[in-house]
Design an enzyme around this catalytic site. Structure first.
Site, PDB file in Angstrom:
ATOM      1  N   CYS A 167      10.414  -4.401  -2.127  1.00  0.00           N
ATOM      2  CA  CYS A 167       9.301  -4.167  -3.049  1.00  0.00           C
ATOM      3  C   CYS A 167       7.985  -3.994  -2.281  1.00  0.00           C
ATOM      4  O   CYS A 167       7.386  -4.978  -1.835  1.00  0.00           O
ATOM      5  CB  CYS A 167       9.202  -5.331  -4.042  1.00  0.00           C
ATOM      6  SG  CYS A 167       7.860  -5.133  -5.213  1.00  0.00           S
TER       7      CYS A 167
ATOM      8  N   CYS B 165       4.950  -5.584  -4.105  1.00  0.00           N
ATOM      9  CA  CYS B 165       4.858  -7.043  -3.996  1.00  0.00           C
ATOM     10  C   CYS B 165       4.443  -7.473  -2.593  1.00  0.00           C
ATOM     11  O   CYS B 165       3.631  -8.367  -2.431  1.00  0.00           O
ATOM     12  CB  CYS B 165       6.198  -7.711  -4.297  1.00  0.00           C
ATOM     13  SG  CYS B 165       7.099  -6.993  -5.665  1.00  0.00           S
ATOM     14  N   ASP B 166       5.036  -6.852  -1.588  1.00  0.00           N
ATOM     15  CA  ASP B 166       4.904  -7.387  -0.230  1.00  0.00           C
ATOM     16  C   ASP B 166       4.035  -6.552   0.715  1.00  0.00           C
ATOM     17  O   ASP B 166       3.625  -7.058   1.753  1.00  0.00           O
ATOM     18  CB  ASP B 166       6.306  -7.562   0.387  1.00  0.00           C
ATOM     19  CG  ASP B 166       7.129  -8.554  -0.426  1.00  0.00           C
ATOM     20  OD1 ASP B 166       6.538  -9.512  -0.941  1.00  0.00           O
ATOM     21  OD2 ASP B 166       8.343  -8.365  -0.559  1.00  0.00           O
TER      22      ASP B 166
END
Ligand code: NAP
Length: 336
Positions: free
Chosen positions: A163, A166-167
């Site tokens: 992701c 997200c990261d």
């Protein structure tokens, strides 16, 4: 057991992305419904919207994140009606609101099993109860394929990720590797250039599955370097990713490339387990339906990424959901 009125948070690095949950409602006692939709991605939410609009009592079960795979992306630029693009999370919130406005309710439960009863009703067993439905729409989506190399599972969450949204922000000014040659890998590589100093796009062939438009955009991005005909054979690092071992499949050359993160986008595997023994599957384990989204079992439909389909986009998932809900409506009215 119930929906929550607290915002549902996806950890978005420096900025929290919020998908707002609907009204709070008590544990659901009346579990006899017209349509039970399993999965609240674009396919499930659209099915909920159409089912609600058709006056059917419909619930959507979701075990994880509302929005499905769409949550893992930042920006959507190919959904009709948004010529300038739209943030994925905003699109999901709009879809969710639209479904709820027409009466669909989202419930946090994990569907475990579908049984077909003698009277044709479907019993859906979840982690916290049972439902009886006249029709079931399976919109369970897909999950990320694994590379299956040393270091991948050991370093997940410590530099190995599926992701970018997200990261990605954790890797500002770092060198990162993206693996894959499809739309996901190429679009996420482009997205990661917002943060990373350098993005290496490692693909096992020299031809891309991704749309040409995206590949051209990546080629023109000075922060992206293509490493083609190459596979990752190991992800190295003690407590966090420190590098990858690469093998050129044409020349056989092996080398190490230092990096701080490895984003793996090598395809999606349908979450079709719940239809094992009920429906038929293609060689990817995707559920085979006809163009009415029918699985072959009356009153059971499959839509979106879980279905065998040549195109997996938010718009095709939404279209599947709409078709299935209308077919369910017609199926239910024929029962009367
Ligand atoms: P995909 O299209 O199936 O592509 C997977 C890629 O991973 C392929 O390039 C494949 O290589 C490679 N791969 C597979 N197994 C591998 C392995 N074991 N080791 C190394 N590489 C491997 O998957 P996706 O990119 O996740 O896309 C899934 C669906 O979502 C597609 O229909 C796509 O169009 C859609 N999508 C659309 C958008 C959009 O912006 N519209 C964005 C994301 C995804 P080969 O090419 O050699 O097989």
């Amino acid at each position: 057991m119930f929906t929550q009125d607290i915002p549902f948070n996806l950890k978005g690095g420096f900025k929290m992305i919020e998908i707002k949950m609907g009204e709070f409602f008590d544990e659901i006692k009346d579990r006899d419904v017209d349509v039970l939709i399993i999965g609240a991605g674009p396919a499930g939410l659209t099915a909920g919207m159409y089912a609600g609009r058709a006056g059917l009592k419909s619930f959507i079960l979701e075990k994880g994140t509302i929005g499905g795979q769409l949550c893992l992306t930042d920006w959507v630029e190919d959904y009709p009606g948004f010529p300038d693009g739209i943030k994925a999370v905003e699109l999901i919130n709009l879809m969710k609101k639209h479904a709820e406005n027409f009466g669909a309710k989202i419930v946090r439960e994990e569907a475990k099993k579908i049984e077909i009863l003698d009277n044709g009703l479907k019993k859906v067993i979840t982690d916290s109860g049972e439902w009886k439905a006249k029709a079931v729409i399976v919109a369970t989506g897909s999950y990320h394929r694994k590379l299956g190399v040393k270091g991948e599972s050991e370093l997940i969450g410590r530099g190995v990720s599926n992701c970018a949204v997200c990261d990605g922000p954790f890797f500002k000014e770092k060198d990162v590797v993206v693996v894959g040659g499809g739309d996901s890998a190429v679009t996420e590589a482009i997205y990661l250039t917002r943060f990373a100093k350098k993005v290496y796009l490692v693909h096992r062939r020299d031809k891309f599955r991704a749309q040409k438009f995206y590949v051209e955009r990546a080629k023109n991005n000075p922060k992206i370097e293509f490493i083609l005909d190459t596979i990752v054979t190991e992800i190295k690092g003690e407590n966090k990713v420190e590098g990858v071992v690469l093998k050129n499949v044409k020349k056989g050359e092996i080398r190490e490339l230092p990096c701080s993160a490895v984003f793996i986008f090598i395809g999606l595997i349908p979450n079709s387990e719940i239809l094992k023994g009920i429906a038929k599957f293609d060689d990817r384990n995707a559920v085979i339906t006809n163009d009415k989204m029918e699985t072959g079992v009356p009153g059971i439909y499959a839509v979106g990424d879980v279905r065998s389909t040549p195109l997996r986009q938010a718009v095709t998932a939404a279209s599947d959901g709409a078709i299935a809900a209308m077919m369910a409506e017609s199926y239910i009215s024929d029962l009367k």
